[in-house]
Design a protein around this motif. Structure first.
Motif, PDB file in Angstrom:
ATOM      1  N   ILE A  77      26.556  54.508  66.710  1.00 46.31           N
ATOM      2  CA  ILE A  77      25.697  55.434  67.451  1.00 46.31           C
ATOM      3  C   ILE A  77      26.274  56.831  67.288  1.00 46.31           C
ATOM      4  O   ILE A  77      27.478  57.036  67.493  1.00 46.31           O
ATOM      5  N   ASN A  78      25.430  57.785  66.917  1.00 48.98           N
ATOM      6  CA  ASN A  78      25.817  59.189  66.810  1.00 48.98           C
ATOM      7  C   ASN A  78      25.009  59.996  67.814  1.00 48.98           C
ATOM      8  O   ASN A  78      23.781  59.914  67.827  1.00 48.98           O
ATOM      9  N   VAL A  79      25.709  60.755  68.648  1.00 47.35           N
ATOM     10  CA  VAL A  79      25.052  61.526  69.710  1.00 47.35           C
ATOM     11  C   VAL A  79      25.432  62.992  69.575  1.00 47.35           C
ATOM     12  O   VAL A  79      26.620  63.324  69.445  1.00 47.35           O
ATOM     13  N   ASP A  80      24.436  63.873  69.604  1.00 46.15           N
ATOM     14  CA  ASP A  80      24.714  65.307  69.586  1.00 46.15           C
ATOM     15  C   ASP A  80      23.555  66.053  70.233  1.00 46.15           C
ATOM     16  O   ASP A  80      22.393  65.689  70.022  1.00 46.15           O
ATOM     17  N   PRO A  81      23.861  67.101  71.014  1.00 44.38           N
ATOM     18  CA  PRO A  81      22.785  67.849  71.681  1.00 44.38           C
ATOM     19  C   PRO A  81      22.025  68.791  70.751  1.00 44.38           C
ATOM     20  O   PRO A  81      20.969  69.294  71.122  1.00 44.38           O
ATOM     21  N   ASP A  96      21.942  53.942  61.351  1.00 42.53           N
ATOM     22  CA  ASP A  96      22.631  54.162  62.630  1.00 42.53           C
ATOM     23  C   ASP A  96      21.608  54.492  63.722  1.00 42.53           C
ATOM     24  O   ASP A  96      20.433  54.788  63.452  1.00 42.53           O
ATOM     25  N   ILE A  97      22.074  54.480  64.966  1.00 43.24           N
ATOM     26  CA  ILE A  97      21.284  54.954  66.106  1.00 43.24           C
ATOM     27  C   ILE A  97      21.676  56.411  66.323  1.00 43.24           C
ATOM     28  O   ILE A  97      22.826  56.708  66.646  1.00 43.24           O
ATOM     29  N   ASN A  98      20.738  57.334  66.129  1.00 43.75           N
ATOM     30  CA  ASN A  98      21.023  58.767  66.169  1.00 43.75           C
ATOM     31  C   ASN A  98      20.247  59.415  67.313  1.00 43.75           C
ATOM     32  O   ASN A  98      19.013  59.397  67.313  1.00 43.75           O
ATOM     33  N   LEU A  99      20.966  59.977  68.282  1.00 44.40           N
ATOM     34  CA  LEU A  99      20.367  60.419  69.530  1.00 44.40           C
ATOM     35  C   LEU A  99      20.615  61.902  69.783  1.00 44.40           C
ATOM     36  O   LEU A  99      21.759  62.358  69.783  1.00 44.40           O
ATOM     37  N   ASN A 100      19.524  62.626  70.036  1.00 43.95           N
ATOM     38  CA  ASN A 100      19.607  64.053  70.339  1.00 43.95           C
ATOM     39  C   ASN A 100      19.636  64.254  71.851  1.00 43.95           C
ATOM     40  O   ASN A 100      18.608  64.312  72.508  1.00 43.95           O
ATOM     41  N   LEU A 152      24.068  55.477  78.676  1.00 43.10           N
ATOM     42  CA  LEU A 152      23.812  55.504  77.232  1.00 43.10           C
ATOM     43  C   LEU A 152      24.225  54.187  76.591  1.00 43.10           C
ATOM     44  O   LEU A 152      23.466  53.587  75.807  1.00 43.10           O
ATOM     45  N   LEU A 153      25.426  53.733  76.903  1.00 40.10           N
ATOM     46  CA  LEU A 153      25.939  52.511  76.283  1.00 40.10           C
ATOM     47  C   LEU A 153      25.159  51.288  76.739  1.00 40.10           C
ATOM     48  O   LEU A 153      24.894  50.378  75.940  1.00 40.10           O
ATOM     49  N   ASP A 154      24.777  51.242  78.004  1.00 45.52           N
ATOM     50  CA  ASP A 154      23.948  50.137  78.486  1.00 45.52           C
ATOM     51  C   ASP A 154      22.620  50.074  77.733  1.00 45.52           C
ATOM     52  O   ASP A 154      22.120  48.995  77.404  1.00 45.52           O
ATOM     53  N   ALA A 155      22.057  51.238  77.459  1.00 45.37           N
ATOM     54  CA  ALA A 155      20.736  51.300  76.849  1.00 45.37           C
ATOM     55  C   ALA A 155      20.757  51.035  75.343  1.00 45.37           C
ATOM     56  O   ALA A 155      19.819  50.441  74.802  1.00 45.37           O
ATOM     57  N   TYR A 156      21.817  51.462  74.644  1.00 49.56           N
ATOM     58  CA  TYR A 156      21.764  51.479  73.180  1.00 49.56           C
ATOM     59  C   TYR A 156      22.773  50.580  72.470  1.00 49.56           C
ATOM     60  O   TYR A 156      22.613  50.334  71.278  1.00 49.56           O
ATOM     61  N   LEU A 157      23.801  50.104  73.132  1.00 53.42           N
ATOM     62  CA  LEU A 157      24.751  49.230  72.440  1.00 53.42           C
ATOM     63  C   LEU A 157      24.090  47.898  72.078  1.00 53.42           C
ATOM     64  O   LEU A 157      23.433  47.278  72.909  1.00 53.42           O
ATOM     65  N   PRO A 158      24.266  47.426  70.851  1.00 57.25           N
ATOM     66  CA  PRO A 158      23.784  46.085  70.494  1.00 57.25           C
ATOM     67  C   PRO A 158      24.509  45.018  71.309  1.00 57.25           C
ATOM     68  O   PRO A 158      25.623  45.227  71.789  1.00 57.25           O
ATOM     69  N   ASP A 159      23.884  43.873  71.442  1.00 49.99           N
ATOM     70  CA  ASP A 159      24.429  42.812  72.292  1.00 49.99           C
ATOM     71  C   ASP A 159      25.801  42.339  71.811  1.00 49.99           C
ATOM     72  O   ASP A 159      26.676  42.043  72.625  1.00 49.99           O
TER      73      ASP A 159
END
Length: 239
Positions: A77-81, A96-100, A152-159
């Motif tokens: 997961i990559n996160v950046d504002p 990857d999971i890429n989140l703005n 964030l981790l609850d919502a996007y981490l794979p099981d």
């Protein structure tokens, strides 16, 4: 960039460099990724997935603590504002999971202070004002959404990662790092390796630092201090 200094040497010299078995490859700003790779070479992941979470990811290559891991078969997961940063990640790392968004201790909206050098963008006004006083070209503010790290981790981490723990957690949030790590549920998400920016850290008295206090109290070793980065790993990698 250092690589550009080798271009005039020609193709033959470049091939000689990259075929050298003693060549050390690093994309990190201070060589963090080489130490991470060294730790992983000595500690098998067993059931733990090859998964990273990069908060304040900035760029898929420049100053990246995770690109070397990508070459080693990791995902994450990559996160950046900054929307421009996430656009680059979506192009370079589409699997990857890429989140703005921004990460904080609570949900909401916040002003991101933006600079021509995007690596120093920050939510912290004092940090932004200090950069302006030093002459860093300032571009203005953008309002961006915030999400707490645990949400964030609850919502996007794979099981599988939720079951066995994160392989590598990287936090580089230009002024909010301490706030984020204090709110982070280390036991629940169980990262094997953590890299956290800690400006003002005193290596003479590491235990005076609140980030060190929190992380070490959960069974981690401070393995290295590189630039502003504190690099921790678990005392017992099997747990």
């Amino acid at each position: 960039m250092i690589a550009q200094q080798f271009y005039p040497a020609g193709k033959e010299a470049l091939l000689q460099i990259i075929s050298d078995p003693f060549l050390a490859i690093s994309y990190s700003q201070f060589g963090e990724d080489t130490l991470i790779a060294e730790f992983l070479s000595a500690n098998a992941l067993v059931n733990r997935p090859k998964f990273y979470v990069d908060i304040g990811a900035y760029h898929p290559s420049r100053f990246s603590n995770t690109k070397l891991l990508r070459f080693l078969g990791w995902r994450g997961i990559n996160v950046d504002p900054n929307p421009d940063s996430i656009k680059l990640f979506r192009e370079a790392r589409p699997t990857d999971i890429n989140l703005n968004m921004g990460i904080s201790s609570k949900s909401g909206q916040a002003d991101l202070y933006c600079f021509q050098e995007g690596a120093v963008n920050t939510f912290d006004k004092e940090s932004a004002d200090a950069l302006v006083r030093k002459g860093w070209p300032y571009l203005g503010t953008k309002e961006v959404p915030l999400m707490p790290i645990n949400e964030l981790l609850d919502a996007y981490l794979p099981d599988d990662v939720k079951n066995y723990g994160i392989g590598f957690l990287d936090i580089d949030c230009e002024g909010l790092d301490s706030e984020i790590i204090q709110s982070f549920d280390i036991r629940k998400y169980n990262p094997l390796i953590l890299a956290i920016e800690a400006n003002g850290f005193d290596p003479i008295d590491p235990h005076a630092n609140v980030i060190c206090q929190k992380v070490i109290s959960h069974g981690y070793i401070l393995g290295a201090y590189l630039g502003p980065t504190l690099l921790f790993w678990k005392k017992d990698p099997d747990l």
